[in-house]
Design an enzyme around this catalytic site. Sequence first.
Site, PDB file in Angstrom:
ATOM      1  N   LYS A 194      -9.594   9.101 -87.887  1.00  0.00           N
ATOM      2  CA  LYS A 194     -10.314   8.282 -86.907  1.00  0.00           C
ATOM      3  C   LYS A 194      -9.797   6.855 -87.079  1.00  0.00           C
ATOM      4  CE  LYS A 194     -13.232   5.668 -85.883  1.00  0.00           C
ATOM      5  NZ  LYS A 194     -12.884   4.357 -85.254  1.00  0.00           N
ATOM      6  N   GLU A 269     -11.582   1.701 -99.903  1.00  0.00           N
ATOM      7  CA  GLU A 269     -10.808   0.461-100.083  1.00  0.00           C
ATOM      8  C   GLU A 269     -11.430  -0.564 -99.161  1.00  0.00           C
ATOM      9  OE1 GLU A 269      -6.669   1.224 -99.576  1.00  0.00           O
ATOM     10  OE2 GLU A 269      -6.634   2.530-101.316  1.00  0.00           O
ATOM     11  N   CYS A 303      -6.413  -7.357 -96.715  1.00  0.00           N
ATOM     12  CA  CYS A 303      -7.438  -7.200 -97.745  1.00  0.00           C
ATOM     13  C   CYS A 303      -7.062  -7.904 -99.034  1.00  0.00           C
ATOM     14  CB  CYS A 303      -7.687  -5.723 -98.006  1.00  0.00           C
ATOM     15  SG  CYS A 303      -6.202  -4.849 -98.484  1.00  0.00           S
ATOM     16  N   GLU A 400     -15.751 -13.083 -97.060  1.00  0.00           N
ATOM     17  CA  GLU A 400     -14.425 -12.691 -96.568  1.00  0.00           C
ATOM     18  C   GLU A 400     -14.295 -13.163 -95.118  1.00  0.00           C
ATOM     19  OE1 GLU A 400     -13.513  -8.549 -95.656  1.00  0.00           O
ATOM     20  OE2 GLU A 400     -11.623  -8.746 -96.737  1.00  0.00           O
TER      21      GLU A 400
HETATM   22  P1  NAD Z   1     -14.598  -1.872 -90.299  1.00  0.00           P
HETATM   23  O1  NAD Z   1     -15.321  -1.454 -91.526  1.00  0.00           O
HETATM   24  O2  NAD Z   1     -15.344  -2.563 -89.233  1.00  0.00           O
HETATM   25  O3  NAD Z   1     -13.922  -0.611 -89.587  1.00  0.00           O
HETATM   26  C1  NAD Z   1     -13.025   0.253 -90.270  1.00  0.00           C
HETATM   27  C2  NAD Z   1     -13.097   1.622 -89.652  1.00  0.00           C
HETATM   28  O4  NAD Z   1     -14.391   2.161 -89.873  1.00  0.00           O
HETATM   29  C3  NAD Z   1     -12.877   1.644 -88.136  1.00  0.00           C
HETATM   30  O5  NAD Z   1     -12.112   2.782 -87.811  1.00  0.00           O
HETATM   31  C4  NAD Z   1     -14.291   1.772 -87.599  1.00  0.00           C
HETATM   32  O6  NAD Z   1     -14.346   2.375 -86.334  1.00  0.00           O
HETATM   33  C5  NAD Z   1     -14.925   2.662 -88.657  1.00  0.00           C
HETATM   34  N1  NAD Z   1     -16.381   2.603 -88.735  1.00  0.00           N
HETATM   35  C6  NAD Z   1     -17.192   1.571 -88.431  1.00  0.00           C
HETATM   36  N2  NAD Z   1     -18.489   1.920 -88.630  1.00  0.00           N
HETATM   37  C7  NAD Z   1     -18.481   3.194 -89.094  1.00  0.00           C
HETATM   38  C8  NAD Z   1     -19.503   4.104 -89.492  1.00  0.00           C
HETATM   39  N3  NAD Z   1     -20.793   3.772 -89.466  1.00  0.00           N
HETATM   40  N4  NAD Z   1     -19.126   5.326 -89.912  1.00  0.00           N
HETATM   41  C9  NAD Z   1     -17.826   5.684 -89.969  1.00  0.00           C
HETATM   42  N5  NAD Z   1     -16.821   4.871 -89.581  1.00  0.00           N
HETATM   43  C10 NAD Z   1     -17.149   3.632 -89.159  1.00  0.00           C
HETATM   44  O7  NAD Z   1     -13.356  -2.734 -90.805  1.00  0.00           O
HETATM   45  P2  NAD Z   1     -12.305  -3.525 -89.905  1.00  0.00           P
HETATM   46  O8  NAD Z   1     -12.988  -4.732 -89.364  1.00  0.00           O
HETATM   47  O9  NAD Z   1     -11.645  -2.550 -88.995  1.00  0.00           O
HETATM   48  O10 NAD Z   1     -11.213  -3.942 -91.001  1.00  0.00           O
HETATM   49  C11 NAD Z   1     -11.274  -5.094 -91.770  1.00  0.00           C
HETATM   50  C12 NAD Z   1     -11.833  -4.802 -93.156  1.00  0.00           C
HETATM   51  O11 NAD Z   1     -11.023  -3.830 -93.808  1.00  0.00           O
HETATM   52  C13 NAD Z   1     -11.809  -6.022 -94.054  1.00  0.00           C
HETATM   53  O12 NAD Z   1     -13.020  -6.107 -94.757  1.00  0.00           O
HETATM   54  C14 NAD Z   1     -10.662  -5.730 -95.023  1.00  0.00           C
HETATM   55  O13 NAD Z   1     -10.731  -6.374 -96.263  1.00  0.00           O
HETATM   56  C15 NAD Z   1     -10.752  -4.255 -95.138  1.00  0.00           C
HETATM   57  N6  NAD Z   1      -9.485  -3.698 -95.634  1.00  0.00           N
HETATM   58  C16 NAD Z   1      -9.427  -3.274 -96.942  1.00  0.00           C
HETATM   59  C17 NAD Z   1      -8.220  -2.786 -97.466  1.00  0.00           C
HETATM   60  C18 NAD Z   1      -8.122  -2.369 -98.918  1.00  0.00           C
HETATM   61  O14 NAD Z   1      -7.138  -1.732 -99.271  1.00  0.00           O
HETATM   62  N7  NAD Z   1      -9.085  -2.701 -99.765  1.00  0.00           N
HETATM   63  C19 NAD Z   1      -7.105  -2.709 -96.643  1.00  0.00           C
HETATM   64  C20 NAD Z   1      -7.202  -3.146 -95.319  1.00  0.00           C
HETATM   65  C21 NAD Z   1      -8.412  -3.632 -94.824  1.00  0.00           C
END
Ligand code: NAD
Length: 510
Positions: A194, A269, A303, A400
């Site tokens: 997804k 992550e 991240c 963040e």
């Molecule tokens: P997000 O958490 O909003 O979304 C990530 C994914 O989760 C999307 O596909 C979204 O549709 C899905 N999602 C959202 N709500 C959900 C739910 N209730 N159940 C299941 N899936 C759900 O994150 P974002 O805004 O897309 O990405 C940015 C974040 O990702 C930042 O916090 C960043 O630090 C983090 N990130 C972490 C790493 C790492 O390796 N630690 C790498 C890249 C990004």
Amino acid sequence: MAATKSRDHYRQIADEKLARFADGPLLHLIGGEAVASADGATFDNTSPVDHSMIGSVAAGDAADVDRAAIAASDAFGDWSQRSGKDRQRILRSVADLIEARADDIAAVECVDTGQTIRFMSAAATRGAENFRFFADHAPSAHDGRSMPDRDHVNYSMRQPLGPVGVITPWNTPFMLSTWKIAPALAAGCTVVHKPAEWSPCTASMLAEIALEAGLPPGVLNVVHGMGETAGKSLTEHRAIKAIAFVGESSTGSAIQAQAAPSLKRLHFELGGKNPVIVFADADLERALDAVVFMIYSLNGERCTSSSRLLVQASIHDEFVERLAERVRALRVGDPLDPSSEVGPLIHQRHCDKVRSYVQIALDDGAEVLVGAGDDDPESNFVSPKLFTNATPNMRIAQEEIFGPVLTVIPFDDEAEAIDVANGVDYGLAGYLWTSDTGRAHRVARDLEVGMVWVNSQNVRHLPTPFGGMKASGIGRDGGPEHSFDFYMETKNVAVAYDSHSIPRLGSVSP
Ligand code: NAD
């Protein structure tokens, strides 16, 4: 790192490749077939560059996730039973095709996410490397250990979990997806992916490449849609044995709760507020390059970005002056132009959030040294920002921001630097610059983070463990052991030599 081809070259590719996304909705890929949502729902996907429509996308919900989970379950038997050599051959073909189409993937990613071509070219190639790396380990994925004792031979083996869910964010979507999907497939699992709703294009490109490379239908499925519907259903589905999630810490918490009734295995992550600590005895030229690179590359939407600069007070003024010069000179522009260093941020909503920190910084008493009032609020191009005179408890030093924004905090000595570095909820990565070897080891030991780079920017060596402590994650990726451990069960078999005694309960003779 900079892409060597011209902007026109990438523009032409983007126009050619994006034409298909404008040509009817981007569909799910389930059981090897491109399919619409069961209820026909779609959502619009626009480009952060100019808000133009890229195309509509199928909006999946529980019914579509269910179809994909069934396809992944049906495909699991055959895929998990194949020899490791067979999985290796197919995954290597995926890597070859990614490499052959790296420019297509990179150009589409730039228009879909706003990330610049100089970094997306490298990210596409890294996607191929991820597949090749885990393909190399596929033949030994099921290997275990032999642990004989006096009365038994013990041996362990690893067995793939079954169908798993992969949920990814929008910041470097293609590369991140390969980092999760490649080890799952190499281990013998099947996948329902997804992708983030703000960057759906390259997830479909990857699944199509995989099919073309010979991955059997149903082994990798893609369901597009919102997190709260498609994502949530995936985390709740009983046939899905594990969820590998990359995204925000708060989403991780929600997923933990959603997945609890089905007792899923979870790998997270999550976010970061990573410190880069510059001591006065460091090589300040190299430190400056790394500080700028690690927050302003990838639009700061990274991240592992070093979003807090902790700089020793004795060099603070001079270092910050030179830093400000570099930040003012960053080239913000068209992501398809190889000379652009910073592109537009992913979405209007995200831009509003990032820009709101200027007022937050001022309200809290910090100084906005660069980027205070240079933004057109209608555009997704956010000017790089530098916040100075911050103290550790300010919001700009704790939260963040996930954009091209750096917060500078001065410190006096090693103990204070460690204290400030650890004084946040997150614990993903830390960077430190010093020429004192003993100090480098001490600080690396004492930082509450999953990864430390000493005198270096983030340079990944794929066998090393990747992941965070505290609110930055649960579990580690990387190497065959970390990634395969997550996607596999480890089973122990104890076989007796028939030499040990067995208590004779209920027997008349003792
Ligand atoms: P997000 O958490 O909003 O979304 C990530 C994914 O989760 C999307 O596909 C979204 O549709 C899905 N999602 C959202 N709500 C959900 C739910 N209730 N159940 C299941 N899936 C759900 O994150 P974002 O805004 O897309 O990405 C940015 C974040 O990702 C930042 O916090 C960043 O630090 C983090 N990130 C972490 C790493 C790492 O390796 N630690 C790498 C890249 C990004």
